[in-house]
Design an enzyme around this catalytic site. Structure first.
Site, PDB file in Angstrom:
ATOM      1  N   TYR A  47       0.880  -1.260   0.080  1.00 17.26           N
ATOM      2  CA  TYR A  47       0.100  -0.091  -0.383  1.00 17.26           C
ATOM      3  C   TYR A  47       0.886   1.328   0.155  1.00 17.26           C
ATOM      4  O   TYR A  47       1.482   1.686   1.080  1.00 17.26           O
ATOM      5  CB  TYR A  47      -1.054   0.049   1.202  1.00 17.26           C
ATOM      6  CG  TYR A  47      -1.771  -1.211   1.305  1.00 17.26           C
ATOM      7  CD1 TYR A  47      -2.323  -1.783   0.183  1.00 17.26           C
ATOM      8  CD2 TYR A  47      -2.203  -1.351   2.568  1.00 17.26           C
ATOM      9  CE1 TYR A  47      -3.029  -2.917   0.367  1.00 17.26           C
ATOM     10  CE2 TYR A  47      -3.327  -2.758   2.608  1.00 17.26           C
ATOM     11  CZ  TYR A  47      -3.629  -3.287   1.392  1.00 17.26           C
ATOM     12  OH  TYR A  47      -4.495  -4.470   1.854  1.00 17.26           O
ATOM     13  N   HIS A 130       0.187 -12.391   1.413  1.00 19.13           N
ATOM     14  CA  HIS A 130      -0.481 -11.190   0.779  1.00 19.13           C
ATOM     15  C   HIS A 130      -0.764 -11.706  -0.842  1.00 19.13           C
ATOM     16  O   HIS A 130       0.496 -11.732  -1.249  1.00 19.13           O
ATOM     17  CB  HIS A 130       0.142  -9.984   1.080  1.00 19.13           C
ATOM     18  CG  HIS A 130      -0.979  -8.909   0.451  1.00 19.13           C
ATOM     19  ND1 HIS A 130      -0.558  -7.455   0.246  1.00 19.13           N
ATOM     20  CD2 HIS A 130      -2.244  -8.712   0.270  1.00 19.13           C
ATOM     21  CE1 HIS A 130      -1.398  -6.779  -0.204  1.00 19.13           C
ATOM     22  NE2 HIS A 130      -2.466  -7.441  -0.085  1.00 19.13           N
TER      23      HIS A 130
END
Length: 322
Positions: A47, A130
């Protein structure tokens, strides 16, 4: 199993997802979450190529460490980039750092250590593998065993996986002793596919399910969905736009709104431990807190069921599994 708060901050937006968020607004967003009682924050190296972790850490460092659950992810290491352009993966940040896939045991341990440096904290509570969609064998051989070792060593409290697709998550839950799975965009008012396989598997294994994407990346966030609303980060197909608008109309008839239905439906299934909501301003925090505090009339769910506007597998508040 780790005890997760009922809802939390999904901090992708604080990494400048799609558009820039000023530093002071990012800090004010986390502060507003704290004031609203939010004690669960989800971030990741992905992110903003580390920006989200840096901002989250700066805002949480002053808070009592035992009072919040911090979640980050592994699978992407950050390395120096060219520094001459912008990020190419959806975040409005310079390309001074870029991502490198790494699901090896060494890479996972390094990822957690570097996340701690960016966060400026002594530990993370939850570490998730992830987006291993194209790296399933590497994740099985390296990432999951290493995270489980790190849990045994006390370096993290809980481990799991975060993905958009449910089939690999089912396999991981059945193969490894996972505490948490985060599934995004697969359980909401338009798609309850996570209930068909993943939820039962997680319940059998004693694994907590966390939901992301309960507004379907935008479509369900509007009281009246506009023509340009997005679904799964793309233009909404006409049939889904029509269905969302009919759901919104029924919500209005019963004195509530489409976004309120979205958050209350997400929390109704007994397999769901927590819901992450992406927020990029204090105003959004207060809006979402109000949605969660709102009492949604029970009659709206029966009306939606009668109109065939709830997807198969979705449990409305007050309903039990069939």
């Amino acid at each position: 199993m780790i005890d997760l708060p009922a809802w939390g901050l999904g901090a992708a937006a604080l990494g400048n997802l799609f558009s820039s968020v000023p530093d002071e607004t990012a800090r004010a967003t986390v502060d507003a979450c704290w004031e609203a009682g939010v004690r669960y924050v989800d971030t990741a190296p992905h992110y903003g190529v580390g920006l989200s972790e840096e901002r989250v850490g700066a805002a949480l460092r002053e808070r009592p460490r035992g009072e919040f659950v911090l979640q980050t992810k592994v699978g992407r290491l950050l390395v120096p980039g060219p520094g001459t352009g912008r990020d190419t993966e959806g975040f409005d940040v310079p390309d001074r750092r870029v991502r490198v896939w790494d699901f090896s045991a060494t890479g996972v341990r390094r990822s957690v250590e570097e996340s701690l440096q960016r966060l400026g904290l002594d530990r993370v509570d939850v570490a998730l593998v992830h987006d291993p969609d194209d790296h399933l064998d590497d994740a099985r051989a390296g990432a999951f065993p290493e995270l489980l070792r790190m849990r045994e060593e006390g370096l993290v409290r809980a481990v799991g996986a975060g993905m958009n697709e449910t089939a690999p998550l089912i396999g991981f839950v059945e193969e490894f002793d996972l505490d948490v799975v985060l599934v995004a965009g697969r359980y909401h008012l338009l798609d309850a596919s996570a209930a068909d396989g993943l939820f039962p598997a997680a319940q059998r294994a004693g694994t907590a399910v966390v939901l992301g994407g309960v507004f379907a990346s935008g479509l369900l966030a509007h009281a009246e969905p506009p023509a340009d609303a997005t679904y799964r980060y793309a233009q909404t197909p006409p049939d889904l736009l029509d269905r969302a608008r009919r759901t919104a109309a029924l919500a209005r008839e019963h004195g509530t709104t489409l976004p309120a239905l979205a958050v209350h439906a997400a929390r109704a299934h007994p397999a769901v431990a927590s819901v992450l909501l992406g927020m990029r301003s204090p105003q959004e925090v207060r809006h979402n807190a109000a949605l969660l505090a709102q009492e949604v009339p029970g009659t709206v769910w029966a009306a939606l069921r009668s109109a065939d506007l709830l997807p198969a597998g979705l449990l409305a508040p007050g309903e039990g599994p069939s």
